[in-house]
Design an enzyme around this catalytic site. Sequence first.
Site, PDB file in Angstrom:
ATOM      1  N   GLY A  45      74.543  19.605 -92.880  1.00 18.36           N
ATOM      2  CA  GLY A  45      74.192  18.599 -91.943  1.00 18.36           C
ATOM      3  C   GLY A  45      75.584  17.804 -91.786  1.00 18.36           C
ATOM      4  O   GLY A  45      76.314  17.699 -92.685  1.00 18.36           O
ATOM      5  N   GLN A  50      80.179  10.703 -88.732  1.00 18.37           N
ATOM      6  CA  GLN A  50      81.057  11.316 -89.861  1.00 18.37           C
ATOM      7  C   GLN A  50      82.296  12.058 -89.146  1.00 18.37           C
ATOM      8  O   GLN A  50      83.193  12.472 -89.909  1.00 18.37           O
ATOM      9  CB  GLN A  50      80.315  12.335 -90.761  1.00 18.37           C
ATOM     10  CG  GLN A  50      79.120  11.615 -91.417  1.00 18.37           C
ATOM     11  CD  GLN A  50      78.537  12.720 -92.106  1.00 18.37           C
ATOM     12  OE1 GLN A  50      77.677  13.514 -91.924  1.00 18.37           O
ATOM     13  NE2 GLN A  50      78.814  12.985 -93.480  1.00 18.37           N
ATOM     14  N   CYS A 101      77.402  14.471 -99.849  1.00 15.33           N
ATOM     15  CA  CYS A 101      77.651  14.148 -98.563  1.00 15.33           C
ATOM     16  C   CYS A 101      79.198  14.438 -98.352  1.00 15.33           C
ATOM     17  O   CYS A 101      80.024  14.313 -99.057  1.00 15.33           O
ATOM     18  CB  CYS A 101      77.328  12.709 -98.375  1.00 15.33           C
ATOM     19  SG  CYS A 101      77.971  11.812 -96.826  1.00 15.33           S
ATOM     20  N   LEU A 102      79.439  15.029 -97.081  1.00 20.13           N
ATOM     21  CA  LEU A 102      80.654  15.517 -96.842  1.00 20.13           C
ATOM     22  C   LEU A 102      81.646  14.276 -96.778  1.00 20.13           C
ATOM     23  O   LEU A 102      82.751  14.642 -97.003  1.00 20.13           O
ATOM     24  CB  LEU A 102      80.806  16.285 -95.443  1.00 20.13           C
ATOM     25  CG  LEU A 102      80.024  17.608 -95.378  1.00 20.13           C
ATOM     26  CD1 LEU A 102      80.127  18.241 -94.137  1.00 20.13           C
ATOM     27  CD2 LEU A 102      80.534  18.512 -96.627  1.00 20.13           C
ATOM     28  N   HIS A 143      68.415  12.250 -94.502  1.00 20.65           N
ATOM     29  CA  HIS A 143      69.763  12.152 -95.129  1.00 20.65           C
ATOM     30  C   HIS A 143      70.788  11.887 -93.843  1.00 20.65           C
ATOM     31  O   HIS A 143      71.645  10.896 -93.648  1.00 20.65           O
ATOM     32  CB  HIS A 143      70.536  13.336 -95.723  1.00 20.65           C
ATOM     33  CG  HIS A 143      71.879  13.070 -96.289  1.00 20.65           C
ATOM     34  ND1 HIS A 143      72.372  12.660 -97.384  1.00 20.65           N
ATOM     35  CD2 HIS A 143      73.020  12.867 -95.321  1.00 20.65           C
ATOM     36  CE1 HIS A 143      73.733  12.568 -97.482  1.00 20.65           C
ATOM     37  NE2 HIS A 143      74.223  12.745 -96.203  1.00 20.65           N
ATOM     38  N   GLU A 144      70.656  12.893 -92.668  1.00 23.82           N
ATOM     39  CA  GLU A 144      71.634  12.733 -91.623  1.00 23.82           C
ATOM     40  C   GLU A 144      70.824  11.597 -90.808  1.00 23.82           C
ATOM     41  O   GLU A 144      72.030  10.704 -90.375  1.00 23.82           O
ATOM     42  CB  GLU A 144      71.467  13.996 -90.700  1.00 23.82           C
ATOM     43  CG  GLU A 144      72.047  15.384 -91.494  1.00 23.82           C
ATOM     44  CD  GLU A 144      73.509  15.029 -92.078  1.00 23.82           C
ATOM     45  OE1 GLU A 144      74.151  14.358 -91.549  1.00 23.82           O
ATOM     46  OE2 GLU A 144      73.681  15.545 -93.078  1.00 23.82           O
ATOM     47  N   HIS A 147      72.784   8.379 -91.686  1.00 23.16           N
ATOM     48  CA  HIS A 147      73.940   8.133 -91.209  1.00 23.16           C
ATOM     49  C   HIS A 147      74.142   7.232 -89.930  1.00 23.16           C
ATOM     50  O   HIS A 147      75.015   6.501 -89.712  1.00 23.16           O
ATOM     51  CB  HIS A 147      74.790   9.366 -91.295  1.00 23.16           C
ATOM     52  CG  HIS A 147      75.443   9.860 -92.144  1.00 23.16           C
ATOM     53  ND1 HIS A 147      76.284   9.357 -92.794  1.00 23.16           N
ATOM     54  CD2 HIS A 147      75.153  11.092 -93.103  1.00 23.16           C
ATOM     55  CE1 HIS A 147      76.802   9.905 -93.991  1.00 23.16           C
ATOM     56  NE2 HIS A 147      75.893  11.152 -93.891  1.00 23.16           N
TER      57      HIS A 147
HETATM   58 NI    NI Z   1      76.116  12.810 -95.514  1.00 22.86          NI
END
Ligand code: NI
Length: 191
Positions: A45, A50, A101-102, A143-144, A147
């Site tokens: 995701g 991000q 998380c990226l 989660h997304e 953000h």
């Molecule tokens: Ni994340």
Amino acid sequence: MILPVVAYGDPVLRKEAEEVQEGMEALDSLIENMWETMYRAEGVGLAAPQVGRSLRLFVVDGSPFGEGEEGAPECKDFKRVMINPVLFEESGEECDMEEGCLSIPGVREPVTRPVSVKVEYFDADWVLREEALTGIAARIVQHENDHLDGVMIPDYVPPLRKAMLQGKLKDIAQGKVPADYPMRYPGKSIR
Ligand code: NI
């Protein structure tokens, strides 16, 4: 085009993202770039903040979790673009699962979330959709969606554990933690 992933510590990750306007210029290419960036980073995701865009939009592809006989059935073919999503809790049931998380390379922490959610969103063709999600698919979307409200994994971590994480988070913000995909760090540009 692969975009650098914004690292923890950048203010764009803490902002309340703005609604996407229908017909927004270059929306298709932003979505395309987000797919490329997510796959390059081997994520499931990626949310617009991000990649430095404070917009209510994310892409998800949970299919790696759906592979094989033991795979999560809810993740098979779970590939979506969600624009201006709104989440509703489905049930009172919650569960814990480790998340990464990226934007926070090298950190994985258990996060408690509702098992099931309902989500309303516009897809890439601006068709309004409603879906009931459960399991890992529900988790990825929650989660997304976080953000878009400036919420990240450390916000779910108990205070003592969070205190222990502070050094690592600071290192990430300063670009001292290597990631095998391009990243953008607050206040400087490395890789
Ligand atoms: Ni994340």
